[in-house]
Design an enzyme around this catalytic site. Structure first.
Site, PDB file in Angstrom:
ATOM      1  N   GLY A  44       0.869  -1.190   0.000  1.00  0.00           N
ATOM      2  CA  GLY A  44       0.000   0.000   0.000  1.00  0.00           C
ATOM      3  C   GLY A  44       0.892   1.221   0.000  1.00  0.00           C
ATOM      4  N   GLU A  46       0.626   4.532   0.320  1.00  0.00           N
ATOM      5  CA  GLU A  46       0.590   5.532   1.404  1.00  0.00           C
ATOM      6  C   GLU A  46       0.974   4.901   2.734  1.00  0.00           C
ATOM      7  OE1 GLU A  46      -1.935   4.730  -0.565  1.00  0.00           O
ATOM      8  OE2 GLU A  46      -2.404   6.475  -1.817  1.00  0.00           O
ATOM      9  N   ASN A 177       1.974   8.510  -8.253  1.00  0.00           N
ATOM     10  CA  ASN A 177       1.824   7.044  -8.205  1.00  0.00           C
ATOM     11  C   ASN A 177       0.785   6.522  -9.201  1.00  0.00           C
ATOM     12  OD1 ASN A 177       3.510   5.645  -6.438  1.00  0.00           O
ATOM     13  ND2 ASN A 177       2.391   6.375  -4.636  1.00  0.00           N
ATOM     14  N   LYS A 237      11.649  12.244  -9.942  1.00  0.00           N
ATOM     15  CA  LYS A 237      12.514  11.064  -9.800  1.00  0.00           C
ATOM     16  C   LYS A 237      12.920  10.600 -11.198  1.00  0.00           C
ATOM     17  CE  LYS A 237       8.944  10.010  -7.372  1.00  0.00           C
ATOM     18  NZ  LYS A 237       7.824   9.311  -6.736  1.00  0.00           N
ATOM     19  N   GLY A 270       9.814   4.600  -4.921  1.00  0.00           N
ATOM     20  CA  GLY A 270       9.212   5.939  -4.866  1.00  0.00           C
ATOM     21  C   GLY A 270       8.688   6.264  -3.478  1.00  0.00           C
ATOM     22  N   ASP A 271       8.139   5.259  -2.808  1.00  0.00           N
ATOM     23  CA  ASP A 271       7.646   5.504  -1.442  1.00  0.00           C
ATOM     24  C   ASP A 271       8.830   5.798  -0.512  1.00  0.00           C
ATOM     25  OD1 ASP A 271       5.132   4.921  -2.462  1.00  0.00           O
ATOM     26  OD2 ASP A 271       5.231   2.815  -1.852  1.00  0.00           O
TER      27      ASP A 271
HETATM   28  O1  LIG Z   1       0.409  -0.895  -6.219  1.00  0.00           O
HETATM   29  C1  LIG Z   1      -0.320  -0.375  -5.417  1.00  0.00           C
HETATM   30  O2  LIG Z   1      -1.373   0.122  -5.783  1.00  0.00           O
HETATM   31  C2  LIG Z   1       0.077  -0.315  -4.023  1.00  0.00           C
HETATM   32  O3  LIG Z   1      -0.316   0.558  -3.322  1.00  0.00           O
HETATM   33  C3  LIG Z   1       1.022  -1.383  -3.520  1.00  0.00           C
HETATM   34  C4  LIG Z   1       2.468  -1.082  -3.387  1.00  0.00           C
HETATM   35  O4  LIG Z   1       2.873  -1.154  -2.044  1.00  0.00           O
HETATM   36  C5  LIG Z   1       2.921   0.111  -4.134  1.00  0.00           C
HETATM   37  O5  LIG Z   1       2.835  -0.161  -5.492  1.00  0.00           O
HETATM   38  C6  LIG Z   1       4.279   0.613  -3.822  1.00  0.00           C
HETATM   39  O6  LIG Z   1       4.258   1.971  -4.161  1.00  0.00           O
END
Ligand SMILES: O=C(O)C(=O)C[C@H](O)[C@H](O)CO
Length: 319
Positions: A44, A46, A177, A237, A270-271
């Site tokens: 996830g 966030e 994202n 980035k 990126g996170d």
């Molecule tokens: O891919 C997604 O939609 C997510 O939120 C899961 C992952 O943890 C995410 O891709 C990493 O940014």
């Protein structure tokens, strides 16, 4: 230096919102249909940022809905373990917690990811999940395009949170994202994400994402698109090269990446970058120092199979 809320006195440094998914990472390479064993992790976008910031000692609130099921309990356990404030996480009796499966690569390329999240509890987030007192107790709101893509009502919550936090004088960051498969069309995705970006102080797109969102080809063109419309800083980035930023005052710089010899899994870079950049900015560091920390944590994130397990504690970062 701006002090972070070390005492956890009911005040949050950062609030964010989104979806947690259980994630099953293949332990063998090849087609996911052929893989027999998986390792369980949490995912996830966030939430990854919330985990990273909490590990650095920030007081973080993550707002969401999980199902009344095993993956929901797993999510709540992870929140507790990471010391994330979960007061605004609702256990929804009607809808399940989502999950995803992720392939294993060994050559540094992006793994493939398959979602099982349609109609999930988190996709039922809505403006009702905006508790003004809770959000208002935070200094900063972090939003990403994943929560915005979950559903119309989750998108409405993102817009509402951005509007209200701005009106309360809080700072806002936005990481686009892009998740095109979750949107009804590319045009809607671009319109909605640009609207959210323009409500933010700091926008952190990947180069390709910025090109899609603005129609500009160069980092400078992308940055100017947002800066001319009121954003304070755009941090782009550029993958293995690092990152490039430009501010409303016209300052700009390239910040070189940290070379990683053993890339385990590119997802989560990126996170990690957002964790480093935001934590440093909220500590009052310069944008250049912040982006350096972003690159550093981004490089740590890609050396682990999980999307957040490479994110360092404050002590590990100092090493
Ligand atoms: O891919 C997604 O939609 C997510 O939120 C899961 C992952 O943890 C995410 O891709 C990493 O940014």
């Amino acid at each position: 230096m701006t002090m972070l809320t070390a005492a956890h006195n009911g005040q949050l440094d950062v609030v964010t919102l989104g979806e947690a998914m259980a994630m099953f990472v293949a332990t063998q390479t090849g087609d996911l249909a052929d893989v027999e064993t998986f390792t369980k992790r949490i995912a996830g976008a966030e939430l990854n940022v919330a985990i990273g910031l909490a590990r650095l000692g920030l007081n973080v609130g993550w707002v969401s809905r999980v199902g009344n099921d095993t993956f929901g309990r797993f999510t709540l356990q992870q929140l507790k373990k990471e010391g994330i404030n979960a007061k605004q996480v609702t256990v929804d009796g009607n809808y399940p917690t989502g999950f995803q499966i992720k392939s294993k690569t060994t050559d540094g390329t992006d793994p493939s990811v398959e979602y099982f999240r349609k109609g999930s509890a988190a996709s039922h987030l809505s403006v009702d999940d905006f508790n003004r007192e809770y959000f208002g107790s935070a200094r900063h709101l972090h939003l990403s395009g994943v929560a915005a893509a979950l559903s119309g009502q989750s998108l409405a919550l993102c817009h509402h949170a951005a509007r209200e936090m701005r009106a309360m004088g809080k700072t806002i960051s936005f990481d686009p994202n892009l998740r095109p498969v979750l949107w009804s069309s590319q045009q809607v995705m671009i319109e909605q994400l640009n609207k959210l970006a323009l409500a933010a102080d700091w926008v952190l797109p990947g180069l390709k994402e910025g090109q899609i969102l603005t129609g500009q080809s160069t980092p400078e063109g992308i940055a100017d698109f947002y800066l001319e419309r009121g954003v304070q800083a755009v941090i782009i980035k550029t993958g293995p090269d690092g990152a490039w930023f430009k501010t409303a005052a016209g300052d700009q710089a390239v910040v070189a990446a940290i070379k990683v010899d053993n890339v385990v899994d590119t997802v989560g870079a990126g996170d990690g970058f957002a964790v480093g950049t935001l934590s440093a900015l909220l500590e009052g560091k310069t944008l250049k120092q912040a982006v350096q920390r972003g690159n550093k944590i981004g490089s740590l994130a890609i050396q682990a199979i999980g999307d957040s397990e490479g994110l360092p504690t404050r002590a590990a970062l100092a090493e």
